[in-house]
Every structure is written in C-alpha cells, then in structure tokens.
Design a protein around this motif. Structure first.
Motif, mmCIF file in Angstrom:
data_model
loop_
_atom_site.group_PDB
_atom_site.id
_atom_site.type_symbol
_atom_site.label_atom_id
_atom_site.label_comp_id
_atom_site.label_asym_id
_atom_site.label_seq_id
_atom_site.Cartn_x
_atom_site.Cartn_y
_atom_site.Cartn_z
ATOM 1 N N ASP A 65 31.223 68.039 0.077
ATOM 2 C CA ASP A 65 31.537 69.202 0.860
ATOM 3 C C ASP A 65 32.867 69.816 0.806
ATOM 4 O OD1 ASP A 65 29.049 68.796 2.310
ATOM 5 O OD2 ASP A 65 30.016 67.312 3.958
ATOM 6 N N ALA A 66 33.748 69.054 0.438
ATOM 7 C CA ALA A 66 35.026 69.408 0.023
ATOM 8 C C ALA A 66 35.093 70.642 -0.981
ATOM 9 C CB ALA A 66 36.125 68.223 0.220
ATOM 10 N N LEU A 67 34.291 70.011 -2.264
ATOM 11 C CA LEU A 67 34.120 70.372 -3.560
ATOM 12 C C LEU A 67 33.549 71.986 -3.114
ATOM 13 C CD1 LEU A 67 33.485 67.482 -5.646
ATOM 14 C CD2 LEU A 67 35.809 68.859 -5.590
ATOM 15 N N ALA A 68 32.608 72.107 -2.300
ATOM 16 C CA ALA A 68 31.786 73.285 -2.027
ATOM 17 C C ALA A 68 32.506 74.327 -0.959
ATOM 18 C CB ALA A 68 30.592 73.016 -1.046
ATOM 19 N N ASP A 69 33.874 73.920 -0.846
ATOM 20 C CA ASP A 69 34.728 74.832 -0.146
ATOM 21 C C ASP A 69 34.865 76.186 -0.745
ATOM 22 O OD1 ASP A 69 35.959 75.847 2.204
ATOM 23 O OD2 ASP A 69 37.998 75.060 1.411
ATOM 24 N N GLY A 70 34.577 77.367 -0.011
ATOM 25 C CA GLY A 70 34.568 78.601 -0.727
ATOM 26 C C GLY A 70 33.244 78.983 -1.351
ATOM 27 N N TRP A 71 32.438 78.120 -1.566
ATOM 28 C CA TRP A 71 30.924 78.320 -2.347
ATOM 29 C C TRP A 71 30.034 78.196 -1.250
ATOM 30 C CZ3 TRP A 71 30.555 77.356 -8.042
ATOM 31 C CH2 TRP A 71 31.811 77.024 -8.470
ATOM 32 N N THR A 72 28.901 78.583 -1.597
ATOM 33 C CA THR A 72 27.716 78.333 -0.920
ATOM 34 C C THR A 72 26.874 77.325 -1.355
ATOM 35 O OG1 THR A 72 26.926 80.958 -0.643
ATOM 36 C CG2 THR A 72 25.476 79.061 -0.081
ATOM 37 N N LEU A 73 26.869 76.090 -0.461
ATOM 38 C CA LEU A 73 26.263 74.647 -0.739
ATOM 39 C C LEU A 73 24.747 74.790 -0.715
ATOM 40 C CD1 LEU A 73 26.515 71.917 -1.732
ATOM 41 C CD2 LEU A 73 27.021 71.312 0.505
ATOM 42 N N ASN A 74 24.008 75.157 -1.728
ATOM 43 C CA ASN A 74 22.485 75.472 -1.719
ATOM 44 C C ASN A 74 21.868 74.298 -1.458
ATOM 45 O OD1 ASN A 74 23.651 77.223 -3.930
ATOM 46 N ND2 ASN A 74 22.699 78.441 -2.774
ATOM 47 N N GLU A 75 22.209 72.897 -1.901
ATOM 48 C CA GLU A 75 21.323 71.897 -2.174
ATOM 49 C C GLU A 75 22.187 70.781 -2.242
ATOM 50 O OE1 GLU A 75 16.939 70.699 -3.794
ATOM 51 O OE2 GLU A 75 18.508 71.197 -5.300
ATOM 52 N N VAL A 76 21.797 69.555 -1.637
ATOM 53 C CA VAL A 76 21.998 68.026 -1.910
ATOM 54 C C VAL A 76 21.028 67.314 -2.141
ATOM 55 C CG1 VAL A 76 23.827 66.153 -1.489
ATOM 56 C CG2 VAL A 76 24.671 68.466 -0.892
ATOM 57 N N HIS A 77 20.509 67.119 -3.109
ATOM 58 C CA HIS A 77 19.263 66.302 -3.319
ATOM 59 C C HIS A 77 19.286 64.850 -3.962
ATOM 60 C CE1 HIS A 77 15.079 65.607 -4.559
ATOM 61 N NE2 HIS A 77 15.630 65.213 -5.902
ATOM 62 N N ALA A 78 18.987 63.840 -3.319
ATOM 63 C CA ALA A 78 19.044 62.625 -3.655
ATOM 64 C C ALA A 78 18.003 62.271 -4.494
ATOM 65 C CB ALA A 78 18.974 61.622 -2.424
ATOM 66 N N PHE A 79 18.208 61.541 -5.476
ATOM 67 C CA PHE A 79 17.412 61.102 -6.468
ATOM 68 C C PHE A 79 17.987 59.652 -7.171
ATOM 69 C CE2 PHE A 79 19.968 63.571 -9.214
ATOM 70 C CZ PHE A 79 20.119 62.917 -10.671
ATOM 71 N N GLU A 80 16.926 59.064 -8.015
ATOM 72 C CA GLU A 80 17.294 57.869 -8.804
ATOM 73 C C GLU A 80 16.954 57.945 -10.173
ATOM 74 O OE1 GLU A 80 15.013 54.436 -6.755
ATOM 75 O OE2 GLU A 80 16.326 54.560 -5.090
ATOM 76 N N GLU A 81 17.461 57.282 -11.067
ATOM 77 C CA GLU A 81 17.595 57.559 -12.440
ATOM 78 C C GLU A 81 17.601 55.948 -13.097
ATOM 79 O OE1 GLU A 81 19.019 60.883 -15.104
ATOM 80 O OE2 GLU A 81 20.499 59.439 -15.362
ATOM 81 N N GLY A 82 17.064 55.741 -13.961
ATOM 82 C CA GLY A 82 17.375 54.478 -14.834
ATOM 83 C C GLY A 82 16.739 53.141 -14.238
ATOM 84 N N ASP A 83 17.090 52.075 -14.936
ATOM 85 C CA ASP A 83 16.380 50.644 -14.364
ATOM 86 C C ASP A 83 17.171 50.129 -13.222
ATOM 87 O OD1 ASP A 83 14.629 51.172 -16.432
ATOM 88 O OD2 ASP A 83 15.908 50.062 -18.016
ATOM 89 N N LEU A 84 18.460 50.483 -12.806
ATOM 90 C CA LEU A 84 19.085 49.619 -11.970
ATOM 91 C C LEU A 84 18.282 49.657 -10.323
ATOM 92 C CD1 LEU A 84 21.659 48.056 -11.221
ATOM 93 C CD2 LEU A 84 22.910 50.141 -10.914
ATOM 94 N N PRO A 85 17.996 51.072 -9.947
ATOM 95 C CA PRO A 85 18.283 52.312 -10.409
ATOM 96 C C PRO A 85 19.574 52.884 -10.165
ATOM 97 C CG PRO A 85 16.796 52.364 -8.566
ATOM 98 C CD PRO A 85 17.214 51.001 -8.850
ATOM 99 N N ARG A 86 20.313 53.689 -10.934
ATOM 100 C CA ARG A 86 21.374 54.534 -10.351
ATOM 101 C C ARG A 86 20.916 55.448 -9.380
ATOM 102 N NH1 ARG A 86 22.234 54.674 -16.124
ATOM 103 N NH2 ARG A 86 20.862 56.436 -15.987
ATOM 104 N N ARG A 87 21.864 55.542 -8.162
ATOM 105 C CA ARG A 87 21.355 56.551 -7.063
ATOM 106 C C ARG A 87 22.582 57.690 -7.223
ATOM 107 N NH1 ARG A 87 20.390 51.376 -3.874
ATOM 108 N NH2 ARG A 87 18.227 51.111 -3.739
ATOM 109 N N LEU A 88 21.674 58.933 -7.434
ATOM 110 C CA LEU A 88 22.685 59.861 -7.411
ATOM 111 C C LEU A 88 22.247 61.190 -6.798
ATOM 112 C CD1 LEU A 88 21.397 59.022 -10.637
ATOM 113 C CD2 LEU A 88 23.463 60.385 -11.279
ATOM 114 N N TRP A 89 23.240 62.015 -6.537
ATOM 115 C CA TRP A 89 22.837 63.387 -5.743
ATOM 116 C C TRP A 89 22.993 64.262 -6.944
ATOM 117 C CZ3 TRP A 89 27.277 61.862 -1.970
ATOM 118 C CH2 TRP A 89 26.701 61.462 -0.931
ATOM 119 N N ARG A 90 21.938 65.569 -6.854
ATOM 120 C CA ARG A 90 22.029 66.802 -7.566
ATOM 121 C C ARG A 90 22.565 67.644 -6.835
ATOM 122 N NH1 ARG A 90 16.136 68.126 -8.563
ATOM 123 N NH2 ARG A 90 16.447 69.375 -6.779
#
Length: 220
Positions: free
Chosen positions: A188-213
C-alpha cells in the motif's frame, strides 16, 4: 549479519554464479505473471516495456514475441548475455535492448519515457525497505502519465518467511538467496500517489512460493 552493501555484493556474485552454472535455468516458457502483464499492457495501449531483473530473458523475450519493444535490465551480465543470444535465435534481437543495472541505482532513462514496467520477484530480493521505495520512485519518474507497473513479490504468508538466516527488515536467506518478504502495508505504501488496480495472490514452484501480483498505474 551482513550490512546492506555487503549483502548486495554477495547476492550479485551468487546470481552471476547461478546463471553461469545453470544457463537458461528458468526455461524458455514465460512466467504466468508475464503472460498476464502482456494483456494488461496491451489493453493500456503500451508499446514499450521495461523489464527489471530480466535474468536470462524468458519474460523479456515473450514480450518481444508479443510485439512490444523491450528494454531488459539485470545486474548479471551473464544472464543478459544469454538473453541476447536467445533473442538472436528467436529473431527478436531488433526489439530487445539490454543493460547491466542494479535496481539500487538510478535508471539511465529520461523522465516519462516508458509505457510499462514489469518486475517478477525483483523487488523482493535483498533490498531494504528504503531501497525499495527509492526504486519505485524512480519508476514513477521514467513512466509516462498513465503508465502501468506490474510486479510480483513473495509475501509474509510464504513458508520461508521468518526462517533461515535473518538479515533484518523482513529479509531472510535460504540456500544462498536472500528475500525481502512483503507485508500488505508495504504494498500500500508503494502505491501512494498511484492507482492500485490489483493485488492478486498466487503460488509458484514446488514449495510453493506464495506471492502477490500487483498492478498499479500512474495518473494521467
């Protein structure tokens, strides 16, 4: 515990060695976030894309095949050499330029000169919160009004968060790779002054790694 500069140099050497030992380590197929980003960029009318942390180029080359003009940066000269070789093989060398660049440094680009920026797991490397904010401010400088930034990061819901070697500032190291795990407040802080369109949660890899797009755009 290494200080910021020492940790950055250790990580630079580690990635250089990794790309040398494992050419094309991520394969030729684009990442799912890159495929998504291409659609977002196309819908926004973008023509040129800057990819930060392009590595050996699977996503940069995909953007080129999708008819974007691509500027690809990475702090590994070895990775970028592999990218250029692949671009020549694929016939996209005319659409791709590369530059060795550390995200901690200012980008060698004019103000308002890029339509879109993509960064897959770059901002969650061994960067301090201050360095991340500085990098995103630099992207705001080089993006044109209405420009789009799509990035992915591992977050504090990841299985590796809070384990391994702690370097402070939500940075933890596993197997030689240091990761800054994002919490939602940082997004949220990095989006200050921008329009934050989407924060999408997903997983990748075998662990799996948990990420936001995350997708955010500059006002016009």
């Amino acid at each position: 515990m290494a200080d910021e500069q020492e940790l950055a140099e250790i990580q630079r050497r580690h990635w250089q060695h990794t790309y040398t030992a494992h050419p094309g380590m991520y394969g030729e197929q684009p990442s799912a976030p890159a495929v998504h980003a291409a659609g977002v960029f196309r819908k926004a009318g973008a023509r040129d894309v800057l990819e930060l942390g392009a590595g050996h180029g699977r996503d940069a080359l995909y953007f080129a095949r999708e008819n974007f003009t691509v500027q690809a940066t990475d702090f590994s000269a070895t990775g970028l050499e592999q990218l250029r070789d692949a671009a020549r093989t694929q016939g996209t060398a005319g659409q791709v330029t590369t530059a060795v660049h550390d995200i901690r440094d200012p980008l060698p680009l004019p103000d308002a000169s890029v339509d879109a920026v993509f960064a897959h797991m770059l901002l969650c490397m061994a960067l301090s919160t201050k360095e991340i904010h500085t990098a995103v401010a630099e992207l705001r400088r080089i993006l044109r009004p209405g420009g789009t930034f799509v990035y992915t990061v591992r977050h504090t819901g990841d299985a590796h968060y809070g384990t391994g070697t702690a370097h402070g500032d939500n940075i933890y190291e596993h197997g030689g790779f240091a990761v800054h795990f994002f919490d939602r407040a940082l997004v949220d802080a990095l989006a200050d002054g921008w329009t934050l369109n989407e924060v999408h949660a997903f997983e990748e890899g075998d662990l799996p790694r948990r990420l936001w797009r995350i997708t955010q755009t500059l006002p016009r």
